[in-house]
Design a protein around this motif. Sequence first.
Motif: not given
Length: 196
Positions: A55-80
Motif C-alpha cells: 500500500a505504501y509503494s502503491q500510494a507513492a506511485n499513485g502520487h507520481l502518476i498524479d504529478l505527471f497528470a498535472a503536466l501537458p499530455l504527450p501527443g497534444t500540441t501543448e504536450g509536444k
Amino acid sequence: MIVNRRIASEQPDELDELEQHLIEKLNSPLDWPESSDITVSHVARIAAAATCDTAYSQAANGHLIDLFAALPLPGTTEGKSFWERIREAGGSGAWNIHPANMGGPLFDRIYDGNEGGIASRLLSFLAELAPSQRIAVAEVIGSALDRGTIGVSGAYGGELWLRDAEISAWRVALAGRRAFETARDRERFFQAWRSA
C-alpha cells in the motif's frame, strides 16, 4: 478494514485489528492449527506486513502518476512543445522521463503493479541535472502549471513539483529495497540500535 500492524509488537499479548478480525469474523483461533509451525497469528502478521509495504509503494506511485497528470499530455500540441522544452532544459538526462523514450504504456504498467518503473527513471533524471538545469526545468514545469488550476505560479511551482516528485520517487525506491530485507535483517537493525 484498516490494518495498523507492526511486525515486532511491543505488547505481544494484545491483539491487533487483523487478529481480532480473524477471530471474530472467521472463527479462527490464533493458535490454530496447534500442531503446525505456522498459525493463524503468523498468517495475520505476514498479511499485515505485505499489505503495508504494498500500500505504501502503491500510494507513492499513485502520487507520481498524479504529478505527471498535472503536466501537458504527450501527443497534444501543448504536450509536444512542453516535453521538447523539458528535453532542452534537462539535457540528456531528460530522456529518462521523456514520453518518446519511456516505452509507451509505462504508466499502465505502474498502475498494474510494476512498482519501480517511473521512480527509478525520475531519480535518474533528477540526479543528472546540474543546478542550472534544475532551475530551467522548474521554470518549464512552472509555466505549464500556470496554465492549469494548481494556483502556484512560475519557477516556484515547478520547483515544488520537482521536490514532490523526487521525494515520492525516493519513497517508492526505498520501499522496494525492503522487499529484499529479511526478518533477521530487521532484528539486526533493532539490536544494533538497542545496543548503541
